[in-house]
Motif scaffolding. Structure first.
Motif, PDB file in Angstrom:
ATOM      1  N   LYS A 203       0.824  -1.203   0.000  1.00  0.00           N
ATOM      2  CA  LYS A 203       0.000   0.000   0.000  1.00  0.00           C
ATOM      3  C   LYS A 203       0.865   1.262   0.000  1.00  0.00           C
ATOM      4  N   GLN A 204       1.932   1.263   0.810  1.00  0.00           N
ATOM      5  CA  GLN A 204       2.821   2.426   0.840  1.00  0.00           C
ATOM      6  C   GLN A 204       3.526   2.619  -0.512  1.00  0.00           C
ATOM      7  N   ALA A 205       3.967   1.503  -1.111  1.00  0.00           N
ATOM      8  CA  ALA A 205       4.622   1.601  -2.417  1.00  0.00           C
ATOM      9  C   ALA A 205       3.644   2.096  -3.476  1.00  0.00           C
ATOM     10  N   ALA A 206       2.399   1.611  -3.431  1.00  0.00           N
ATOM     11  CA  ALA A 206       1.396   2.052  -4.395  1.00  0.00           C
ATOM     12  C   ALA A 206       1.086   3.538  -4.216  1.00  0.00           C
ATOM     13  N   ALA A 207       1.072   4.010  -2.966  1.00  0.00           N
ATOM     14  CA  ALA A 207       0.833   5.439  -2.722  1.00  0.00           C
ATOM     15  C   ALA A 207       1.950   6.295  -3.315  1.00  0.00           C
ATOM     16  N   LEU A 208       3.195   5.836  -3.176  1.00  0.00           N
ATOM     17  CA  LEU A 208       4.307   6.573  -3.772  1.00  0.00           C
ATOM     18  C   LEU A 208       4.228   6.541  -5.292  1.00  0.00           C
ATOM     19  N   ARG A 209       3.780   5.422  -5.820  1.00  0.00           N
ATOM     20  CA  ARG A 209       3.631   5.334  -7.277  1.00  0.00           C
ATOM     21  C   ARG A 209       2.569   6.316  -7.768  1.00  0.00           C
ATOM     22  N   LYS A 210       1.474   6.459  -7.045  1.00  0.00           N
ATOM     23  CA  LYS A 210       0.445   7.422  -7.423  1.00  0.00           C
ATOM     24  C   LYS A 210       0.989   8.843  -7.372  1.00  0.00           C
ATOM     25  N   ARG A 211       1.821   9.128  -6.387  1.00  0.00           N
ATOM     26  CA  ARG A 211       2.426  10.462  -6.302  1.00  0.00           C
ATOM     27  C   ARG A 211       3.376  10.693  -7.485  1.00  0.00           C
ATOM     28  N   ALA A 212       4.095   9.644  -7.886  1.00  0.00           N
ATOM     29  CA  ALA A 212       4.968   9.767  -9.055  1.00  0.00           C
ATOM     30  C   ALA A 212       4.158  10.025 -10.319  1.00  0.00           C
ATOM     31  N   HIS A 213       3.011   9.348 -10.448  1.00  0.00           N
ATOM     32  CA  HIS A 213       2.147   9.587 -11.609  1.00  0.00           C
ATOM     33  C   HIS A 213       1.551  10.991 -11.567  1.00  0.00           C
ATOM     34  N   ALA A 214       1.212  11.470 -10.371  1.00  0.00           N
ATOM     35  CA  ALA A 214       0.713  12.842 -10.247  1.00  0.00           C
ATOM     36  C   ALA A 214       1.788  13.850 -10.657  1.00  0.00           C
ATOM     37  N   LEU A 215       3.044  13.543 -10.328  1.00  0.00           N
ATOM     38  CA  LEU A 215       4.145  14.408 -10.750  1.00  0.00           C
ATOM     39  C   LEU A 215       4.280  14.405 -12.269  1.00  0.00           C
ATOM     40  N   GLU A 216       4.141  13.235 -12.876  1.00  0.00           N
ATOM     41  CA  GLU A 216       4.182  13.158 -14.336  1.00  0.00           C
ATOM     42  C   GLU A 216       3.072  13.992 -14.964  1.00  0.00           C
ATOM     43  N   MET A 217       1.859  13.894 -14.417  1.00  0.00           N
ATOM     44  CA  MET A 217       0.747  14.673 -14.948  1.00  0.00           C
ATOM     45  C   MET A 217       0.977  16.169 -14.769  1.00  0.00           C
ATOM     46  N   LYS A 218       1.554  16.547 -13.645  1.00  0.00           N
ATOM     47  CA  LYS A 218       1.862  17.955 -13.405  1.00  0.00           C
ATOM     48  C   LYS A 218       2.876  18.469 -14.428  1.00  0.00           C
ATOM     49  N   GLN A 219       3.915  17.673 -14.673  1.00  0.00           N
ATOM     50  CA  GLN A 219       4.909  18.047 -15.672  1.00  0.00           C
ATOM     51  C   GLN A 219       4.282  18.135 -17.061  1.00  0.00           C
ATOM     52  N   LEU A 220       3.401  17.181 -17.370  1.00  0.00           N
ATOM     53  CA  LEU A 220       2.740  17.172 -18.666  1.00  0.00           C
ATOM     54  C   LEU A 220       1.916  18.429 -18.877  1.00  0.00           C
ATOM     55  N   ASN A 221       1.130  18.805 -17.873  1.00  0.00           N
ATOM     56  CA  ASN A 221       0.279  19.988 -17.996  1.00  0.00           C
ATOM     57  C   ASN A 221       1.112  21.254 -18.136  1.00  0.00           C
ATOM     58  N   GLN A 222       2.155  21.377 -17.330  1.00  0.00           N
ATOM     59  CA  GLN A 222       2.976  22.585 -17.383  1.00  0.00           C
ATOM     60  C   GLN A 222       3.745  22.676 -18.693  1.00  0.00           C
ATOM     61  N   LEU A 223       4.114  21.531 -19.261  1.00  0.00           N
ATOM     62  CA  LEU A 223       4.905  21.556 -20.487  1.00  0.00           C
ATOM     63  C   LEU A 223       4.039  21.824 -21.713  1.00  0.00           C
ATOM     64  N   PHE A 224       2.946  21.064 -21.872  1.00  0.00           N
ATOM     65  CA  PHE A 224       2.172  21.139 -23.108  1.00  0.00           C
ATOM     66  C   PHE A 224       1.081  22.206 -23.050  1.00  0.00           C
ATOM     67  N   VAL A 225       0.446  22.381 -21.913  1.00  0.00           N
ATOM     68  CA  VAL A 225      -0.604  23.389 -21.831  1.00  0.00           C
ATOM     69  C   VAL A 225      -0.014  24.773 -22.007  1.00  0.00           C
ATOM     70  N   GLU A 226       1.124  25.042 -21.340  1.00  0.00           N
ATOM     71  CA  GLU A 226       1.736  26.358 -21.476  1.00  0.00           C
ATOM     72  C   GLU A 226       2.293  26.559 -22.878  1.00  0.00           C
ATOM     73  N   THR A 227       2.768  25.479 -23.518  1.00  0.00           N
ATOM     74  CA  THR A 227       3.231  25.587 -24.890  1.00  0.00           C
ATOM     75  C   THR A 227       2.083  25.935 -25.824  1.00  0.00           C
ATOM     76  N   THR A 228       0.926  25.318 -25.619  1.00  0.00           N
ATOM     77  CA  THR A 228      -0.244  25.610 -26.449  1.00  0.00           C
ATOM     78  C   THR A 228      -0.701  27.050 -26.271  1.00  0.00           C
ATOM     79  N   GLU A 229      -0.657  27.531 -25.020  1.00  0.00           N
ATOM     80  CA  GLU A 229      -1.061  28.919 -24.782  1.00  0.00           C
ATOM     81  C   GLU A 229      -0.083  29.893 -25.412  1.00  0.00           C
ATOM     82  N   ALA A 230       1.203  29.534 -25.395  1.00  0.00           N
ATOM     83  CA  ALA A 230       2.196  30.440 -25.971  1.00  0.00           C
ATOM     84  C   ALA A 230       2.186  30.416 -27.497  1.00  0.00           C
ATOM     85  N   ASN A 231       1.818  29.255 -28.085  1.00  0.00           N
ATOM     86  CA  ASN A 231       1.773  29.114 -29.540  1.00  0.00           C
ATOM     87  C   ASN A 231       0.403  28.577 -29.948  1.00  0.00           C
ATOM     88  N   PRO A 232      -0.643  29.370 -29.911  1.00  0.00           N
ATOM     89  CA  PRO A 232      -1.988  28.873 -30.235  1.00  0.00           C
ATOM     90  C   PRO A 232      -2.091  28.521 -31.712  1.00  0.00           C
TER      91      PRO A 232
END
Length: 246
Positions: A217-246
């Motif tokens: 359970k503890q390992a799975a919780a850390l894995r979910k946090r790692a996936h949340a970090l990936e999603m955060k990076q994804l949003n900051q990278l591609f969403v901001e790129t789309t806004e800068a270059n519509p």
């Protein structure tokens, strides 16, 4: 990342299995190319044998007809296709073996979690370093080339015309690369990801190994946090790129 693997199923084994898949893809493309070449040779052989145009001579071998060569190529292509089928079957067997590798104890789950999170962190670190070096190189290049361009313009007729033009073009190119690819922003983003992933690695060291279920359970919780970090990076990278270059 996959927490449900034995320790023996490490990254080296994954690379080995991936290499087999690469061999299989190469064999498939090679077999298609060989069959296509064989059909082409058969067509040329038919033209030479039946129509006998004077401008189509056997330039491959003087003593061996083209259709013999074509049939040899077809046999070679069939052999490659058989090898491709064997590699595909081996790939399936290795996948089934990998899926059957379940963790046996809590310590193994913790080791796997640490190994995966370190891989996660190292990926961000490599990306951060690449963008850091690229940013420094482009910035230094713009400074040096701008100075050289000014010197070239000052000396006038002594310097060939293509030198200041090339320097100005490179300055513009470096500037476009920095802006369009957001080198500094990506560098900062990946460095933030590396720091947050380092926190996950530190938390993974605190996983308790007294109970298998609690450890999982503890390992799975850390894995979910790692996936949340990936999603955060994804949003900051591609969403901001789309806004800068519509």
């Amino acid at each position: 990342m996959d927490l449900f693997r034995k320790e023996g199923y490490d990254h080296a084994q994954l690379q080995k299995m991936t290499l087999t898949g690469r061999y299989r893809n190469i064999a498939a493309m090679l077999s298609v190319a060989v069959v296509a070449l064989s059909i082409f040779l058969i067509s040329i052989g038919a033209l030479i044998e039946f129509f006998q145009p004077e401008f189509l001579s056997n330039v491959i071998l003087d003593d061996v007809p083209l259709h013999y060569i074509a049939w040899f190529m077809i046999t070679f292509g069939i052999t490659i296709a058989v090898i491709n089928v064997i590699l595909a079957a081996r790939r399936e067997i290795e996948q089934e073996t990998a899926e059957s590798m379940l963790p046996s104890d809590a310590a193994e789950i913790k080791r796997q979690a640490l190994r995966d999170l370190r891989t996660h962190r190292n990926g961000y670190a490599r990306s951060s370093k690449v963008n850091q070096y690229l940013w420094n190189f482009l910035t230094l290049g713009i400074i040096v080339l701008s100075g050289l361009s000014s010197l070239f313009s000052a000396y006038g007729p002594v310097v060939p015309n293509w030198l200041p033009m090339t320097a100005s073009a490179l300055v513009a190119l470096f500037g476009v690369i920095m802006v369009q690819f957001r080198v500094r922003d990506v560098w900062q983003l990946r460095e933030q990801g590396r720091i947050e992933a380092e926190v996950l690695v530190a938390d993974a060291h605190l996983i308790e190994t007294t109970d298998n279920l609690a450890t999982l359970k503890q390992a799975a919780a850390l894995r979910k946090r790692a996936h949340a970090l990936e999603m955060k990076q994804l949003n900051q990278l591609f969403v901001e790129t789309t806004e800068a270059n519509p």
